[in-house]
Design a protein around this motif. Sequence first.
Motif, PDB file in Angstrom:
ATOM      1  N   SER A 102      -3.218  -2.787  17.823  1.00 10.22           N
ATOM      2  CA  SER A 102      -4.085  -3.326  16.786  1.00 10.22           C
ATOM      3  C   SER A 102      -5.509  -2.860  17.057  1.00 10.22           C
ATOM      4  CB  SER A 102      -4.003  -4.854  16.796  1.00 10.22           C
ATOM      5  OG  SER A 102      -5.074  -5.420  16.116  1.00 10.22           O
ATOM      6  N   ASP A 103      -6.199  -2.458  16.001  1.00  7.79           N
ATOM      7  CA  ASP A 103      -7.590  -2.029  16.146  1.00  7.79           C
ATOM      8  C   ASP A 103      -8.504  -2.923  15.323  1.00  7.79           C
ATOM      9  OD1 ASP A 103      -6.734  -1.236  13.682  1.00  7.79           O
ATOM     10  OD2 ASP A 103      -7.373   0.859  13.870  1.00  7.79           O
ATOM     11  N   THR A 132       3.387  -2.230   7.097  1.00  4.60           N
ATOM     12  CA  THR A 132       2.265  -1.311   6.887  1.00  4.60           C
ATOM     13  C   THR A 132       0.985  -1.947   7.416  1.00  4.60           C
ATOM     14  OG1 THR A 132       1.520  -2.119   4.715  1.00  4.60           O
ATOM     15  CG2 THR A 132       3.387  -0.597   4.730  1.00  4.60           C
ATOM     16  N   SER A 133       0.011  -1.111   7.683  1.00  7.53           N
ATOM     17  CA  SER A 133      -1.272  -1.629   8.158  1.00  7.53           C
ATOM     18  C   SER A 133      -1.989  -2.409   7.063  1.00  7.53           C
ATOM     19  CB  SER A 133      -2.160  -0.478   8.641  1.00  7.53           C
ATOM     20  OG  SER A 133      -2.394   0.449   7.602  1.00  7.53           O
ATOM     21  N   SER A 136      -0.933  -5.894   7.751  1.00  7.53           N
ATOM     22  CA  SER A 136      -1.594  -6.387   8.968  1.00  7.53           C
ATOM     23  C   SER A 136      -3.069  -6.666   8.710  1.00  7.53           C
ATOM     24  CB  SER A 136      -1.436  -5.358  10.096  1.00  7.53           C
ATOM     25  OG  SER A 136      -0.078  -5.166  10.428  1.00  7.53           O
ATOM     26  N   ASP A 137      -3.714  -5.792   7.937  1.00  5.59           N
ATOM     27  CA  ASP A 137      -5.131  -5.987   7.633  1.00  5.59           C
ATOM     28  C   ASP A 137      -5.349  -7.235   6.784  1.00  5.59           C
ATOM     29  OD1 ASP A 137      -5.676  -3.697   9.029  1.00  5.59           O
ATOM     30  OD2 ASP A 137      -5.908  -2.422   7.267  1.00  5.59           O
ATOM     31  N   GLU A 181       3.770   1.975   9.370  1.00  6.91           N
ATOM     32  CA  GLU A 181       2.978   3.100   8.884  1.00  6.91           C
ATOM     33  C   GLU A 181       1.564   2.632   8.568  1.00  6.91           C
ATOM     34  OE1 GLU A 181       2.395   6.801   8.599  1.00  6.91           O
ATOM     35  OE2 GLU A 181       4.445   6.190   9.048  1.00  6.91           O
ATOM     36  N   ARG A 182       0.597   3.432   8.962  1.00 12.97           N
ATOM     37  CA  ARG A 182      -0.790   3.102   8.670  1.00 12.97           C
ATOM     38  C   ARG A 182      -1.130   3.534   7.249  1.00 12.97           C
ATOM     39  NH1 ARG A 182      -3.454   0.445  11.745  1.00 12.97           N
ATOM     40  NH2 ARG A 182      -2.997   0.245  13.953  1.00 12.97           N
ATOM     41  N   ASP A 184      -4.213   3.927   5.005  1.00 12.43           N
ATOM     42  CA  ASP A 184      -5.671   3.942   4.941  1.00 12.43           C
ATOM     43  C   ASP A 184      -6.066   3.688   3.492  1.00 12.43           C
ATOM     44  OD1 ASP A 184      -8.362   4.350   5.142  1.00 12.43           O
ATOM     45  OD2 ASP A 184      -8.204   6.132   6.411  1.00 12.43           O
ATOM     46  N   SER A 261       3.166   7.433   4.526  1.00  9.24           N
ATOM     47  CA  SER A 261       2.687   6.104   4.156  1.00  9.24           C
ATOM     48  C   SER A 261       2.999   5.782   2.697  1.00  9.24           C
ATOM     49  CB  SER A 261       1.182   5.984   4.415  1.00  9.24           C
ATOM     50  OG  SER A 261       0.476   7.000   3.742  1.00  9.24           O
TER      51      SER A 261
END
Length: 583
Positions: A102-103, A132-133, A136-137, A181-182, A184, A261
């Motif tokens: 996690s960032d 997917t990110s 998470s976001d 998968e990220r 963006d 993605s």
Amino acid sequence: VYRQRIAARAAEATRGQRQHVLLGYLRLALVAAGIVVAWMSFHRHSISGWWLLAIVAAFVVVARRHSAVLQATAEARRAMRFFERGLARIEDRWAELPARGSDIDASASLFAEDLDLFRRGGLFELLDTARTSAGSDALSAWLLAPAEREAILARQAAIAELRALTSLREELASCGEQDFERLDVPRLAVWARAAAARIPVALRWLAPALVVLTIAAAVWFFATDRGWPLLVVVVVDATITFALKRRTSALFAGAERASRSARLASVLITRWERQGFSSPLLADLRSTFGQEAGAALARLATLALMIEHRGNLIVRILDAPLMYSVQLAGATQAWRRRHGDSLERWLRALGELEALSSLATYSFEHPDDPFPELCDGDARFEARSLGHPLLAASRCVRNDVAIGDETRLLLVSGSNMSGKSTLLRAVGINAVLAMAGAPVRAASLRMSPLRIGASIQVNDSLREGRSRFYSEILRLRAICALAEEHPPVLFLLDELLDGTNSSDRLTGATGIANALLAAGAIGMISTHDLALTEIAAGDGALRNVHFEERIENGEMHFDFKLRDGVVTTRNGMALMRMIGLRV
């Protein structure tokens, strides 16, 4: 439920593995048969060449079936991993699982580090099941920013509906080709809406016609050995391709690495599109996709994959003759014109649905955890049998906590390791869950909408030249500033002003406590300094509570039960002697 589904998916994976081996041998046999038939047909002329066509057709059918078996087997194994992680969460072994990484930047939060939201084994890892990110976001944003009352109630209704849909969560966890998968989202949204140089619309229709002419000229060349028509058409193709190179590159920039993605997002959205919902929030998010989001993202994934293939040597050779870049740029431009303004909205909706699914998974796995009751009026936090969700059930000691009405400040005294900090964290982390719309670890919780300010895990900074005390008073200033806003603040202050002398500590603690209470905040202050139990909070708003311990046969025992009044026991000297210090 999870063990049954793991057993069923394990059986599917075993069958799939057997089919995979058999189909692999069958494909190998068909290749060998094709070689033999080709030799007998074209070299020996002993059988018809149509047999080779039949073998090729059979190979295509078997290959497609093989691909489907591999996909189904991969999905069965992915579902097994999903349920195995769920079992680990239920059995309080989830902190031992491999972290996905996690960032999340929570440096601006007044409580995230203090409440262990995003550390290894923290709350976010317990909750997050997104593919997917974007999901998470969305979940991390909900944990960091308390929602409005209406939004919390809408999320509670959505989670309650999703909680029973175990099969849906299984499909969402297993479908597609990647585990995670990220996405963006900001970059993809900028690309989708960017006003890049455009390809003339006429070329979208002219390019395929020129490609047909190129192929016809090539056939003419091989049939008649006359190459000038092919040369003329290829020169025209190359001229157009190179003339538009800057425009095509501008259209492609930002989409080269979006194939994986976008593919996963399309599969997930397609599954959400097929599900009907009754709760308003789920129905609204589902309607965001319309009837085209899944198919449109699948098309974007294909275009992105084709953009990536531009680096392939064969594609580079055929780029100009087949006008590959020009046709691909035209298709990309058409996609952006039709769907560009919707892409960010689709991905944000997908992220929110994944966040709701994560919280629904947590609710399903912890059926005894209720939704909090949100009330209007003055600030309050009234919990019965409150526990810490990160502690194993076998070790979690629950306590009743009531803050509000006359008692707006609990001063928790107690010796070292007695449970003061854990209680503050339990209150804070359950408030975070409640304000995100999630269930809480308590028999019941009644609270008003609150913002959280905590000073529990404040450290010094060598790089910034700040002592722990200075870092703490900076945090306290920020919490006091937050308390001036609405809704009211729940403050959690552990070992308040521990880095200064007793006189300044008592004076400062009294001033800070009264300033927070005057701003309408409620909260808890913990201390092992009994002098702080004499804080003069206005209007009798302070209530002293404590934890205590006992020493038996040279061993220290804690029951972690909260009691009224000021602590009367001390363990500092006993602890020092127990570890061998000569004091």
